[in-house]
Design an enzyme around this catalytic site. Structure first.
Site, mmCIF file in Angstrom:
data_model
loop_
_atom_site.group_PDB
_atom_site.id
_atom_site.type_symbol
_atom_site.label_atom_id
_atom_site.label_comp_id
_atom_site.label_asym_id
_atom_site.label_seq_id
_atom_site.Cartn_x
_atom_site.Cartn_y
_atom_site.Cartn_z
ATOM 1 N N ASP A 52 0.587 -1.338 0.199
ATOM 2 C CA ASP A 52 -0.254 0.076 -0.082
ATOM 3 C C ASP A 52 1.037 1.030 0.395
ATOM 4 O O ASP A 52 2.008 1.217 0.311
ATOM 5 C CB ASP A 52 -0.733 0.054 1.138
ATOM 6 N N TYR A 110 6.887 -9.919 7.776
ATOM 7 C CA TYR A 110 6.226 -8.474 7.004
ATOM 8 C C TYR A 110 6.783 -8.360 9.020
ATOM 9 O O TYR A 110 6.559 -8.538 10.030
ATOM 10 C CB TYR A 110 5.248 -7.616 7.363
#
Length: 249
Positions: A52, A110
């Protein structure tokens, strides 16, 4: 024709995410434009993770097809000479023509980083989420363990996501404290839209004392879209790397 695999690192601050947008600058657009100029042919990369707007990466993966005679392992150097300083190719190599970065069994890792102090740190503010309330790291660790295994993560997925299944498997989820920095590091088979940022927001509620660690277990066992922690800002999130299960590096 040959297929080249790139490992791409970038600071996502100045980009509107990975995926091509009609009027905005994205990582994918910058790669396409510079590869097209470098190789003299129209290039369109295929990315593994469509991060994003504002999200960073140390090891995103992309592939592209080319007629160029430049050896795959030298493509990184040639491309880095053209790219802006906030996008760097970490490695490049030729892969089989049928290798696809998204349609493979993978492990993605992540990290979401908090800075926990009375006042923010201006040096690293682009890469962490500032929290001035003291956090209970041990309770966050306890809550994080409930994420392990295979669960329905419908509550930790944006309602805009278009998926056929909300089930994902989490292999590890660790809370690491280094001074004032607290990092959630999570590895899984895949992640839903905004899932990691919602996981981090849920652990933040536990760390602040607003919820008990068992709350995470209750959310996952509900298998319904119930209230969870806030979706935290993108700047604290970094895609660390992608490991391909059936592909020898």
């Amino acid at each position: 024709m040959k297929r080249i695999k790139l490992e791409v690192a970038y600071d996502g601050t100045n980009y509107c995410g990975w995926q091509i947008q009609p009027k905005d600058i994205t990582i994918e657009k910058v790669l396409n434009d510079n590869l097209t100029q470098l190789l003299g042919e129209e290039i369109k990369v295929i990315g593994a993770s469509r991060t994003d707007s504002g999200v960073h990466a140390l090891g995103n993966v992309a592939v592209f097809d080319t007629e160029s005679r430049i050896p795959g392992e030298r493509m990184a150097q040639a491309l880095n000479a053209r790219l802006p300083e906030d996008i760097i190719i970490q490695s490049s190599r030729e892969v089989p023509p049928d290798f696809h970065p998204r349609f493979q069994d993978t492990r993605k890792t992540y990290e979401y980083k908090f800075y926990n102090a009375p006042y923010d740190n201006p040096i690293t503010r682009r890469y962490h989420h500032f929290v001035y309330v003291p956090l209970d790291v041990e309770k966050m660790k306890e809550a994080a363990r409930y994420f392990l295994g295979e669960h329905c993560f419908i509550s930790m997925c944006s309602s805009r996501a278009q998926v056929t299944s909300y089930v994902r498997e989490i292999y590890s989820c660790d809370i690491i404290q280094q001074g004032r920095y607290i990092t959630m590091r999570v590895t899984g088979s895949g992640f839903l839209y905004n899932m990691v940022r919602l996981m981090a927001g849920t652990l933040l509620e536990v760390g602040r004392g607003k919820k008990e660690p068992e709350w995470v277990k209750e959310i996952l066992e509900s298998e319904e879209r119930v209230a969870v922690g806030p979706k935290l800002p993108a700047k604290g999130l970094t895609l660390i790397g992608i490991q391909y299960e059936n592909f020898e590096e």
